[in-house]
Design an enzyme around this catalytic site. Structure first.
Site, PDB file in Angstrom:
ATOM      1  CB  CYS A  96      48.879  40.460  24.583  1.00  0.00           C
ATOM      2  SG  CYS A  96      48.551  41.846  25.671  1.00  0.00           S
ATOM      3  CG  HIS A 107      48.416  36.715  26.809  1.00  0.00           C
ATOM      4  ND1 HIS A 107      49.447  37.349  27.466  1.00  0.00           N
ATOM      5  CD2 HIS A 107      47.426  37.643  26.686  1.00  0.00           C
ATOM      6  CE1 HIS A 107      49.103  38.596  27.718  1.00  0.00           C
ATOM      7  NE2 HIS A 107      47.879  38.801  27.262  1.00  0.00           N
ATOM      8  CG  ASN A 124      47.827  41.198  30.136  1.00  0.00           C
ATOM      9  OD1 ASN A 124      48.906  40.926  29.600  1.00  0.00           O
ATOM     10  ND2 ASN A 124      46.729  41.418  29.454  1.00  0.00           N
TER      11      ASN A 124
HETATM   12  O1  UT7 Z   1      46.087  40.936  26.957  1.00  0.00           O
HETATM   13  C1  UT7 Z   1      45.284  41.598  26.048  1.00  0.00           C
HETATM   14  C2  UT7 Z   1      43.950  41.073  26.086  1.00  0.00           C
HETATM   15  N1  UT7 Z   1      43.192  41.635  27.182  1.00  0.00           N
HETATM   16  C3  UT7 Z   1      42.334  40.870  27.771  1.00  0.00           C
HETATM   17  O2  UT7 Z   1      42.298  39.705  27.489  1.00  0.00           O
HETATM   18  C4  UT7 Z   1      41.345  41.463  28.737  1.00  0.00           C
HETATM   19  C5  UT7 Z   1      39.970  40.982  28.373  1.00  0.00           C
HETATM   20  N2  UT7 Z   1      38.918  41.434  29.241  1.00  0.00           N
HETATM   21  C6  UT7 Z   1      38.831  41.106  30.543  1.00  0.00           C
HETATM   22  O3  UT7 Z   1      39.707  40.461  31.087  1.00  0.00           O
HETATM   23  C7  UT7 Z   1      37.590  41.487  31.294  1.00  0.00           C
HETATM   24  O4  UT7 Z   1      36.633  41.990  30.390  1.00  0.00           O
HETATM   25  C8  UT7 Z   1      37.838  42.547  32.400  1.00  0.00           C
HETATM   26  C9  UT7 Z   1      38.597  41.915  33.561  1.00  0.00           C
HETATM   27  C10 UT7 Z   1      38.605  43.713  31.842  1.00  0.00           C
HETATM   28  C11 UT7 Z   1      36.507  43.061  32.955  1.00  0.00           C
HETATM   29  O5  UT7 Z   1      35.683  41.992  33.364  1.00  0.00           O
HETATM   30  P1  UT7 Z   1      34.138  41.973  32.933  1.00  0.00           P
HETATM   31  O6  UT7 Z   1      33.537  40.828  33.627  1.00  0.00           O
HETATM   32  O7  UT7 Z   1      34.107  41.962  31.430  1.00  0.00           O
HETATM   33  O8  UT7 Z   1      33.591  43.286  33.553  1.00  0.00           O
HETATM   34  P2  UT7 Z   1      32.961  44.556  32.825  1.00  0.00           P
HETATM   35  O9  UT7 Z   1      33.970  45.288  32.033  1.00  0.00           O
HETATM   36  O10 UT7 Z   1      31.695  44.160  32.155  1.00  0.00           O
HETATM   37  O11 UT7 Z   1      32.594  45.413  34.078  1.00  0.00           O
HETATM   38  C12 UT7 Z   1      31.606  45.009  35.012  1.00  0.00           C
HETATM   39  C13 UT7 Z   1      31.419  46.122  36.018  1.00  0.00           C
HETATM   40  C14 UT7 Z   1      31.201  47.486  35.372  1.00  0.00           C
HETATM   41  O12 UT7 Z   1      30.270  48.165  36.165  1.00  0.00           O
HETATM   42  P3  UT7 Z   1      28.746  48.312  35.671  1.00  0.00           P
HETATM   43  O13 UT7 Z   1      28.816  49.025  34.365  1.00  0.00           O
HETATM   44  O14 UT7 Z   1      28.244  46.905  35.548  1.00  0.00           O
HETATM   45  O15 UT7 Z   1      28.115  49.089  36.765  1.00  0.00           O
HETATM   46  C15 UT7 Z   1      32.544  48.148  35.503  1.00  0.00           C
HETATM   47  O16 UT7 Z   1      32.437  49.562  35.577  1.00  0.00           O
HETATM   48  O17 UT7 Z   1      32.625  46.244  36.807  1.00  0.00           O
HETATM   49  C16 UT7 Z   1      33.037  47.607  36.806  1.00  0.00           C
HETATM   50  N3  UT7 Z   1      34.494  47.633  36.937  1.00  0.00           N
HETATM   51  C17 UT7 Z   1      35.115  47.577  38.116  1.00  0.00           C
HETATM   52  N4  UT7 Z   1      34.642  47.479  39.376  1.00  0.00           N
HETATM   53  C18 UT7 Z   1      35.536  47.433  40.370  1.00  0.00           C
HETATM   54  C19 UT7 Z   1      35.416  47.713  35.960  1.00  0.00           C
HETATM   55  N5  UT7 Z   1      36.652  47.714  36.491  1.00  0.00           N
HETATM   56  C20 UT7 Z   1      36.502  47.630  37.829  1.00  0.00           C
HETATM   57  C21 UT7 Z   1      37.377  47.575  38.923  1.00  0.00           C
HETATM   58  N6  UT7 Z   1      36.859  47.469  40.149  1.00  0.00           N
HETATM   59  N7  UT7 Z   1      38.722  47.603  38.763  1.00  0.00           N
END
Ligand code: UT7
Length: 323
Positions: free
Chosen positions: A114, A250, A280
């Site tokens: 990225c 980005h 992304n």
């Molecule tokens: O370009 C390269 C760099 N990449 C990035 O910059 C990405 C960086 N990370 C992020 O953008 C965020 O961490 C995400 C968008 C990937 C996730 O957001 P988050 O607020 O960090 O959520 P999380 O991973 O802590 O997940 C929260 C909950 C989890 O459930 P539990 O464990 O709390 O029950 C996940 O299983 O959301 C769940 N979850 C989803 N729910 C519905 C994860 N993906 C999904 C989904 N739909 N697609």
């Protein structure tokens, strides 16, 4: 006299197929509401069957040439950032060279995921300031839809396909921050963080693999490292926050974009945001945002722009330029 790399043209290309968040609801335990609120993404484009990264890159490059009023043989080089090249070799850049009808100069790929476009721009700038090239097409192009695990809701809803291209040209400056062109660069990587964002396959494993990400961990590194690299790049040329017209970040997650802007002390009125429409697109996201930002009339000649990106590696960096 100082040689500066000045942007003289830009363009982008997005595949025809637009995929709204709602399309994922049928197959995955997810919702438009979750995707929008956690990432800011509303839709993304996916390449058609048989449409490759070099196809997208070629169209973006043709648009950039038309925008600059140049032809392919006016270029000395093509530097193309991608992690999803068509083939193991030759480079996607040489494929674009052929497709454009460019019969001179040289072309190669840069791979920093990225952060790829920031690395490619820094690299092309180094060719220009060292006198090895006078005019370079710098492209970011990706087909991340090809490395998605469609059963992994935590990654497959976040990425999209696309390409953006800028043409930079050697022009004379006076050597201070009033010059147009690239004013400073800051590049970083730390290979110790490999496991939080990677593809679990590759040529020497005889598989293509899928993108794997510990989103929360990447997020934690992102805001801190992006603000730090942008600050370092600005300090190198003596540009303060209130002199910045646009951050062109980005486009991974609106919350990362907002968090970084806040750390830099800049309001969102000074940030070009396209994540809602593109998702992304990895190395393509910054040149796409530059091109869309210019089309919208946000970015204008003379503006101070800070681009910043982070991705797998981890690799991250920033470029400060005057448009
Ligand atoms: O370009 C390269 C760099 N990449 C990035 O910059 C990405 C960086 N990370 C992020 O953008 C965020 O961490 C995400 C968008 C990937 C996730 O957001 P988050 O607020 O960090 O959520 P999380 O991973 O802590 O997940 C929260 C909950 C989890 O459930 P539990 O464990 O709390 O029950 C996940 O299983 O959301 C769940 N979850 C989803 N729910 C519905 C994860 N993906 C999904 C989904 N739909 N697609």
């Amino acid at each position: 006299m100082t040689i500066r790399s000045v942007v003289v043209g830009l363009g982008h290309y997005l595949p025809e197929r637009v995929v709204p968040n709602s399309e994922f609801e049928a197959e995955l335990d997810t919702s438009d509401e979750w995707i929008k609120s956690r990432s800011g993404i509303e839709r993304r484009h996916f390449a058609a069957e048989g449409e490759t990264t070099s196809d997208l890159a070629t169209k973006a490059a043709q648009n950039a040439l038309a925008n600059a009023g140049l032809s392919a043989n006016d270029l000395d080089a093509i530097v193309l950032a991608t992690s999803t090249a068509d083939l193991t070799f030759p480079s996607a850049a040489t494929m674009v060279q052929a497709a454009l009808g460019m019969t001179r100069g040289f072309a190669y790929d840069v791979q920093a995921v990225c952060a790829g476009f920031v690395y490619a721009l820094a690299n092309a700038n180094a060719l220009i300031v060292s006198g090895q090239a006078k005019r370079i097409m710098v492209i970011g192009a990706e087909t991340f839809s090809r490395i998605m695990d469609w059963s992994d809701r935590s990654t497959c809803v976040l990425f999209g396909d696309g390409a953006g291209a800028v043409i930079i040209e050697a022009q004379e400056g006076v050597g201070d921050k009033t010059d147009r062109g690239i004013l400073s660069v800051d590049l970083n990587s730390d290979g110790q963080h490999r496991d939080i964002l990677y593809v679990d396959g590759g040529v020497s494993t005889q598989t293509t693999g899928f993108l794997r990400m510990q989103g929360k961990e990447v997020f934690r590194h992102a805001v801190e490292k992006l603000a730090q690299t942008a600050t370092t790049a600005m300090e190198k040329v003596g540009i303060s926050g209130d002199e910045v017209d646009w951050i062109v970040p980005h486009q991974a997650n609106i919350r990362i974009i907002q968090g970084t802007a806040k750390k830099l002390g800049l309001s969102m009125d000074h940030v070009v945001v396209t994540v809602q429409d593109h998702g992304n697109t990895s190395a393509a996201s910054i040149p796409l945002a530059l091109s869309v930002g210019a089309e919208r009339g946000q970015i204008k000649r003379g503006d101070v722009i800070v681009t910043e990106a982070i991705g797998g590696g981890l690799a991250w960096g920033a470029v400060v330029l005057r448009w």
